[in-house]
Design an enzyme around this catalytic site. Structure first.
Site, PDB file in Angstrom:
ATOM      1  N   SER A 129      -6.167 -15.165   0.253  1.00 13.66           N
ATOM      2  CA  SER A 129      -5.734 -14.312  -0.851  1.00 13.66           C
ATOM      3  C   SER A 129      -4.322 -13.766  -0.568  1.00 13.66           C
ATOM      4  CB  SER A 129      -6.766 -13.206  -1.070  1.00 13.66           C
ATOM      5  OG  SER A 129      -6.632 -12.629  -2.343  1.00 13.66           O
ATOM      6  N   ASP A 277     -13.993 -19.360  -7.788  1.00 12.64           N
ATOM      7  CA  ASP A 277     -13.060 -18.266  -7.535  1.00 12.64           C
ATOM      8  C   ASP A 277     -12.412 -17.836  -8.846  1.00 12.64           C
ATOM      9  OD1 ASP A 277     -11.171 -16.463  -6.653  1.00 12.64           O
ATOM     10  OD2 ASP A 277     -10.291 -17.787  -5.149  1.00 12.64           O
ATOM     11  N   HIS A 307     -14.393 -16.517  -4.072  1.00 10.56           N
ATOM     12  CA  HIS A 307     -13.089 -16.185  -3.493  1.00 10.56           C
ATOM     13  C   HIS A 307     -13.073 -16.312  -1.975  1.00 10.56           C
ATOM     14  CE1 HIS A 307      -9.115 -14.509  -3.693  1.00 10.56           C
ATOM     15  NE2 HIS A 307      -9.410 -13.432  -3.004  1.00 10.56           N
TER      16      HIS A 307
END
Length: 343
Positions: A129, A277, A307
């Site tokens: 991320s 995700d 995610h």
């Protein structure tokens, strides 16, 4: 209160110390402040793997230790609570230091100290991320120090990804005729969002996707604070650090566009992407993957993941890190051949 914690040594079947293993935890001075770093591996001969957590401001050490400890058999794993997060949070830390450039400088110092400690010239970077943006930007700047780059929840054009995420959750709320969600989402409107609006959008993305419940929070809390490295005394700083980091950095990081900032990486690249995700939607990650120029790049799908593939499908994640990434990291740079096939 800061809690250094402790980490257990590697032991053989009869409790004997494993030669050439490493298990240490300490505060390192990076960028002029003390930052928490743990290094664990069954053999210092293995390539170093630095984990770059998401957020900004999330410490994911507990998740990796709980779900991904097998990585320590194939790599010497470096767990780092970044500036302003987790065990590195400090109330006295100035907001002005929370910039992408400062984090890149911190990471540069960490890489140098890790390489010196382990007698290596290169590291593997795994970015998740926000950490995927940090990892890509560092790799573009210092390819000679990176053996391979792996990204999950991979950021590309961050603003475009945020728009796709909002469109998805709004469409889900409409499909389910969820009046409360629709009211909240329409109230915040489409991106760009500030940190408060972002958390509202993310919460509804998780709730409508069936991934957020009281049980989930209990499980996450138990994992994050379990083990000798963590303590319930860490909890206040975990929460403070996350909100502080998000509040101070979101305006800058949410404008990053890696298609423009890092169109070329001079190292082998792997994207480990979760099919489900909706925080960093696949179309945003794929757009960057397709535009990216690298000596080799490989896309790996995790069909049952959102995610966090390292949490949702840990066995597959750990195996592929060992079987795909490690061989590239230990081979001479000139022999790192292209491989464009998806898995």
């Amino acid at each position: 209160m800061k809690h250094l914690g402790r980490t257990l040594p590697f032991q053989g079947p009869e409790g004997q110390f494993v030669p050439d293993s490493i298990a240490e935890v300490k505060y390192l001075r990076l960028g002029g402040i003390e930052q928490w770093v743990m290094i664990r591996g069954e053999s210092v001969a293995n390539p170093p793997l630095i984990l770059l957590y998401g957020g900004p401001g999330l410490t994911e050490m507990g998740f990796f230790r709980h779900f991904n400890a097998p990585l320590e058999k194939s790599f010497t794993v470096v767990y780092w609570d970044q500036r302003g997060s987790g065990k590195s949070f400090d109330r006295k830390l100035p907001s002005s230091s929370m910039t992408v450039e400062q984090f890149l400088s911190d990471l540069e110092e960490l890489v140098d100290q890790v390489c010196k400690r382990l007698g290596k010239k290169e590291v593997v970077l795994y970015g998740h991320s926000w950490g995927s943006a940090l990892g890509v930007l560092y790799t573009a700047r210092h390819p000679e120090k990176v053996a391979a780059y792996v990204g999950s929840g991979q950021v590309g054009d961050w603003a475009a990804g945020e728009s796709s995420s909002y469109d998805y959750v709004l469409a889900e709320a409409q499909r389910l005729n969820h009046r409360k969600a629709l009211k909240k989402l329409r109230a915040i409107g489409p991106p760009p969002h500030d940190a408060r609006r972002l958390l509202i959008e993310r919460t509804w993305a998780q709730r409508l996707g069936g991934e957020l419940s009281a049980r989930t929070f209990w499980t996450w809390g138990r994992v994050l604070l379990g083990g000798p490295e963590a303590s319930v005394f860490d909890l206040p700083n975990l929460l403070r650090g996350f909100r502080f980091s998000l509040d101070t950095m979101w305006a800058e990081v949410s404008k990053l566009n890696l298609l423009k900032a890092a169109p070329v990486l001079q190292v082998p690249v792997f994207f480990f992407l979760g099919r489900r995700d909706h925080w960093v939607p696949n179309e945003a990650s794929l757009a960057y993957f397709e535009a990216l120029t690298a000596p080799s790049k490989r896309l790996v799908w995790f069909d049952e993941s959102g995610h966090e593939p390292f949490v949702d499908e840990p066995a597959r994640f750990n195996t592929l890190m060992a079987e795909l990434v490690r061989p590239v990291a230990v081979s001479p740079r000139k022999q790192r051949a292209p491989d464009l096939l998806p898995v």
